[in-house]
Design an enzyme around this catalytic site. Structure first.
Site, PDB file in Angstrom:
ATOM      1  N   THR A  32       3.715   2.771 -13.162  1.00  0.00           N
ATOM      2  CA  THR A  32       3.377   3.964 -12.365  1.00  0.00           C
ATOM      3  C   THR A  32       1.878   3.984 -12.091  1.00  0.00           C
ATOM      4  OG1 THR A  32       4.948   5.049 -13.827  1.00  0.00           O
ATOM      5  CG2 THR A  32       3.812   6.450 -12.233  1.00  0.00           C
TER       6      THR A  32
ATOM      7  N   GLY B  95      -0.224  12.601  -8.309  1.00  0.00           N
ATOM      8  CA  GLY B  95      -0.375  12.652  -6.852  1.00  0.00           C
ATOM      9  C   GLY B  95      -1.177  11.431  -6.427  1.00  0.00           C
TER      10      GLY B  95
ATOM     11  N   ASN C 291       2.695  -1.459  -0.081  1.00  0.00           N
ATOM     12  CA  ASN C 291       3.461  -2.391  -0.911  1.00  0.00           C
ATOM     13  C   ASN C 291       4.511  -3.086  -0.028  1.00  0.00           C
ATOM     14  OD1 ASN C 291       5.769  -0.763  -0.792  1.00  0.00           O
ATOM     15  ND2 ASN C 291       5.373   0.218  -2.749  1.00  0.00           N
TER      16      ASN C 291
ATOM     17  N   GLY D 211      -0.295   0.869  -7.816  1.00  0.00           N
ATOM     18  CA  GLY D 211      -0.735   0.779  -6.416  1.00  0.00           C
ATOM     19  C   GLY D 211      -1.933   1.688  -6.148  1.00  0.00           C
ATOM     20  N   ASP D 212      -1.923   2.879  -6.726  1.00  0.00           N
ATOM     21  CA  ASP D 212      -3.031   3.821  -6.500  1.00  0.00           C
ATOM     22  C   ASP D 212      -4.315   3.305  -7.159  1.00  0.00           C
ATOM     23  OD1 ASP D 212      -1.046   5.348  -5.350  1.00  0.00           O
ATOM     24  OD2 ASP D 212      -0.813   6.682  -7.073  1.00  0.00           O
TER      25      ASP D 212
ATOM     26  N   ASN E  89      -4.824  10.294  -7.917  1.00  0.00           N
ATOM     27  CA  ASN E  89      -4.887   9.008  -8.619  1.00  0.00           C
ATOM     28  C   ASN E  89      -5.941   8.091  -7.988  1.00  0.00           C
ATOM     29  OD1 ASN E  89      -2.740   9.847 -10.167  1.00  0.00           O
ATOM     30  ND2 ASN E  89      -1.203   8.628  -9.082  1.00  0.00           N
TER      31      ASN E  89
ATOM     32  N   ASP F 154       2.279  16.416 -12.541  1.00  0.00           N
ATOM     33  CA  ASP F 154       3.477  15.653 -12.905  1.00  0.00           C
ATOM     34  C   ASP F 154       4.089  16.300 -14.138  1.00  0.00           C
ATOM     35  OD1 ASP F 154       3.128  13.822 -10.888  1.00  0.00           O
ATOM     36  OD2 ASP F 154       2.234  12.276 -12.153  1.00  0.00           O
TER      37      ASP F 154
HETATM   38  P1  ATP Z   1       3.376   1.855  -7.876  1.00  0.00           P
HETATM   39  O1  ATP Z   1       4.246   2.577  -6.869  1.00  0.00           O
HETATM   40  O2  ATP Z   1       4.102   1.375  -9.098  1.00  0.00           O
HETATM   41  O3  ATP Z   1       2.105   2.554  -8.184  1.00  0.00           O
HETATM   42  P2  ATP Z   1       3.154  -0.002  -5.743  1.00  0.00           P
HETATM   43  O4  ATP Z   1       4.603  -0.284  -5.520  1.00  0.00           O
HETATM   44  O5  ATP Z   1       2.440   0.839  -4.757  1.00  0.00           O
HETATM   45  O6  ATP Z   1       2.891   0.515  -7.197  1.00  0.00           O
HETATM   46  P3  ATP Z   1       2.719  -2.762  -6.473  1.00  0.00           P
HETATM   47  O7  ATP Z   1       2.782  -3.778  -5.395  1.00  0.00           O
HETATM   48  O8  ATP Z   1       3.854  -2.660  -7.422  1.00  0.00           O
HETATM   49  O9  ATP Z   1       2.351  -1.376  -5.782  1.00  0.00           O
HETATM   50  O10 ATP Z   1       1.410  -3.016  -7.358  1.00  0.00           O
HETATM   51  C1  ATP Z   1       0.098  -2.902  -6.845  1.00  0.00           C
HETATM   52  C2  ATP Z   1      -0.782  -3.944  -7.493  1.00  0.00           C
HETATM   53  O11 ATP Z   1      -0.804  -3.694  -8.918  1.00  0.00           O
HETATM   54  C3  ATP Z   1      -0.284  -5.379  -7.353  1.00  0.00           C
HETATM   55  O12 ATP Z   1      -0.764  -5.985  -6.162  1.00  0.00           O
HETATM   56  C4  ATP Z   1      -0.876  -6.029  -8.592  1.00  0.00           C
HETATM   57  O13 ATP Z   1      -2.226  -6.384  -8.346  1.00  0.00           O
HETATM   58  C5  ATP Z   1      -0.830  -4.901  -9.634  1.00  0.00           C
HETATM   59  N1  ATP Z   1       0.387  -4.992 -10.456  1.00  0.00           N
HETATM   60  C6  ATP Z   1       1.560  -4.317 -10.300  1.00  0.00           C
HETATM   61  N2  ATP Z   1       2.480  -4.710 -11.210  1.00  0.00           N
HETATM   62  C7  ATP Z   1       1.873  -5.650 -11.986  1.00  0.00           C
HETATM   63  C8  ATP Z   1       2.278  -6.450 -13.097  1.00  0.00           C
HETATM   64  N3  ATP Z   1       3.508  -6.377 -13.603  1.00  0.00           N
HETATM   65  N4  ATP Z   1       1.382  -7.318 -13.625  1.00  0.00           N
HETATM   66  C9  ATP Z   1       0.118  -7.414 -13.136  1.00  0.00           C
HETATM   67  N5  ATP Z   1      -0.324  -6.683 -12.082  1.00  0.00           N
HETATM   68  C10 ATP Z   1       0.528  -5.823 -11.503  1.00  0.00           C
END
Ligand code: ATP
Length: 291
Positions: free
Chosen positions: A236, A38, A179, A239-240, A42, A12
């Site tokens: 960021t 990546g 997601n 999700g990973d 991650n 990155d």
């Molecule tokens: P990213 O692309 O940002 O890595 P994503 O879009 O794949 O994430 P998200 O659904 O945004 O996935 O987040 C994954 C998990 O991380 C959520 O289910 C939650 O458990 C946790 N999480 C994300 N944002 C928050 C937040 N603001 N506060 C607490 N937990 C969070």
């Protein structure tokens, strides 16, 4: 047991800029940082931080030796990461003062993982091990077919969403994590409801609201899980981190619900930190944090 992660490794490269450049504009960056990233790397870091045994199957270019070294420092088995001609996968990330970003992703070596090597690697796996995969490499279909023949469990993070990869993997996966946006893309692309897809368990994450578990054994009735309340500074890699911890929990034999709760705690702690792979929290920190 072991988690075999067929996954991307990216560098990155992050430029802070006063504003995102307009077409034709040349812009001086305010700062430059370089880090490991990546989705694949991650998730390997997250699972290793969660105390799982992780073998990463991937590829880098000559310029990626430091990334592999860093993965090794995090406790990942890197002996199946090959070095190929050409650049390591990388993301050029521009972030403006408001935190808005633009990203150019080059798959580089991530698209040059050898199928033979993957086959040799998976043949070392034991029945009951996990194969973890995402959509930033190729060979998903080949990997799941092999994994099924060998009696491995398959966990699939359908990100970034790719309809063709999803079609090849879904019906072989035990667990799928996506997601809410990816879930919509899946519905639009497949036109199927969850019951028809053929995965036993689908977890849809919904950022700070937590998410939903959908299980065949519960008639697909969604079960909500909460996200601990935290002050998020950088989401960021949330999700990973979630997926890496989730698979590590399942691999350790924790029940699904408990694994999801552990993953949600790890991801919540992650969003309180700036950065990606290098700031994924370890299990002790996650267990010690009171939310
Ligand atoms: P990213 O692309 O940002 O890595 P994503 O879009 O794949 O994430 P998200 O659904 O945004 O996935 O987040 C994954 C998990 O991380 C959520 O289910 C939650 O458990 C946790 N999480 C994300 N944002 C928050 C937040 N603001 N506060 C607490 N937990 C969070």
């Amino acid at each position: 047991m072991t988690i075999w992660n067929l996954g991307s490794i990216n560098i990155d490269i992050v430029y802070a800029v006063p504003h995102l450049p307009l077409p034709g504009e040349t812009l001086a960056a305010l700062s430059l940082t370089r880090g490991l990233g990546g989705k694949g790397a991650n998730m390997s870091v997250a699972a290793a931080r969660a105390a799982a045994r992780v073998v990463h199957l991937g590829a880098v270019g000559e310029d990626g030796a430091w990334a592999v070294e860093r993965m090794m420092e995090y406790g990942i088995d890197t002996r199946l990461i090959t070095t190929v001609d050409g650049p390591t996968g990388h993301a050029i990330i521009l972030v403006d003062r408001a935190g808005e970003n633009s990203i150019v992703l080059h798959p580089g070596a991530n698209h040059l993982i050898s199928e033979d090597l993957m086959g040799q690697a998976l043949s070392e796996a034991d029945t009951g091990d996990y194969l973890l995969l995402q959509n930033e490499t190729l060979l998903q279909r080949e990997a799941v077919t092999m994994a099924r023949d060998l009696g491995l469990k398959v966990a699939y993070a359908a990100a970034p969403f790719d309809a063709e990869a999803a079609r090849g993997v879904m019906s072989h996966a035990d667990l799928m994590v996506l997601n809410a946006v990816e879930m919509e893309q899946l519905r639009a692309a497949s036109g199927q409801d969850l019951a028809a897809i053929g995965v036993e368990t689908v977890i849809v994450t919904e950022g700070g609201s937590g998410g939903r578990i959908h299980r065949a054994e519960n008639g697909w009735e969604p079960e909500h899980f909460a996200a601990p309340r935290v002050e998020a500074v950088d989401t960021t890699g949330a999700g990973d981190t979630f997926t890496g911890y989730l698979v590590a929990g399942l691999d350790r034999g924790l029940p699904l619900r408990q694994s999801v709760e552990l993953a949600a705690r790890a991801a919540a702690l992650m969003v309180t930190r700036h950065g990606t792979a290098d700031v994924i929290p370890d299990l002790k920190d996650v267990q010690a944090t009171r939310f």
